[in-house]
Design an enzyme around this catalytic site. Sequence first.
Site, short mmCIF file in Angstrom:
data_model
loop_
_atom_site.label_atom_id
_atom_site.label_comp_id
_atom_site.label_asym_id
_atom_site.label_seq_id
_atom_site.Cartn_x
_atom_site.Cartn_y
_atom_site.Cartn_z
N ASP A 80 0.86 -1.18 0.00
CA ASP A 80 0.00 0.00 0.00
C ASP A 80 0.90 1.23 0.00
O ASP A 80 2.06 1.17 0.44
CB ASP A 80 -0.89 -0.04 1.25
CG ASP A 80 -1.63 1.27 1.47
OD1 ASP A 80 -2.35 1.70 0.56
OD2 ASP A 80 -1.46 1.86 2.56
N ASP A 82 -0.21 5.07 0.69
CA ASP A 82 -0.47 6.14 1.65
C ASP A 82 -0.31 5.66 3.09
O ASP A 82 -0.97 4.72 3.53
CB ASP A 82 -1.89 6.69 1.46
CG ASP A 82 -2.08 7.32 0.09
OD1 ASP A 82 -1.08 7.61 -0.59
OD2 ASP A 82 -3.25 7.51 -0.31
#
Length: 327
Positions: A80, A82
């Site tokens: 991922d 962010d």
Amino acid sequence: MAALGWLPTRRRSATARSVLAGEASAEAARKTAQAGADQLTEAEAEEADLGLVEEREAEEGPAEPVFPVAGDDLAAAFFDLDNTVMQGAAIFHFGRGLYKREFFRRRELARFAWQQAWFRLAGVEDPEHMQDARDSALSIVKGHKVSELMAIGEEIYDEYMAERIWPGTRALAQAHLDAGQKVWLVTAAPVETATIIARRLGLTGALGTVAESVDGVYTGRLVGEPLHGPAKAEAVRALAAAEGLELERCAAYSDSHNDIPMLSLVGHPYAINPDTKLRKHARTNDWRLRDYRTGRKAVKVGVPAAAGVGAIAGGAAAAIALHRRRK
């Protein structure tokens, strides 16, 4: 979109739009990764190496089995973006860069600034806030050329994103690369932005939200839906099928409980800088934890990771600073 023949037939629990978003993202990721591999220069590879800062913290608890396994070409890693690889949200930093280039007005920047301030304060992804940010971005880029936004994205990475990469997570990604495995970003950010970040970090490529374009111009619509939650899991599943990977041998890394569907797909899930719900889920399921927000590594599952979300860089302050520079 044409049917993707390399995908296996299976029962799907996700919505049709999630499946479409995931498959579109996987197809885009493979195309851009191949193009990037063909164009990667020695200078770019050296530049990526400069971004690696190795961890020097002492190990806590018993030694873990050697992972990733060198030479395991049936494994890959999915990160991922962010708050896992980068502090804050990529789309908000991208919005700041577009404002600097007068793509929109101060009122719209204030909205981006508030969203970024909220994101950093909460430390978690709220679907409503993220959807609002994506809607804003789509309206801004509508009618612009894909090539134009890609060129601007390169500049924005240097201006706002490069210094926000978590060194600890970057080291984890490098460990997979050193083991001969492919490493992919998986994010709700636009696939073009995600691809730039992946390339600048020396990663294989990126799965991201696919915005529709016709003749190289954005239409202001998405293909499927944002790559968020179940859609991320669909994208990873589709890419693994295309690449001939065994998900049980793969790893995935995220900070958010929204990514539990993606983390649950793989044999080696990691909670990185986890929110409260993900930390609880990780403990319950004996997943590994890492927390880089205070420089401490949480290795033992069941030992609370540090709770701080780091210094809150006020988005409003950033907006004011940008405005002053324009005067």
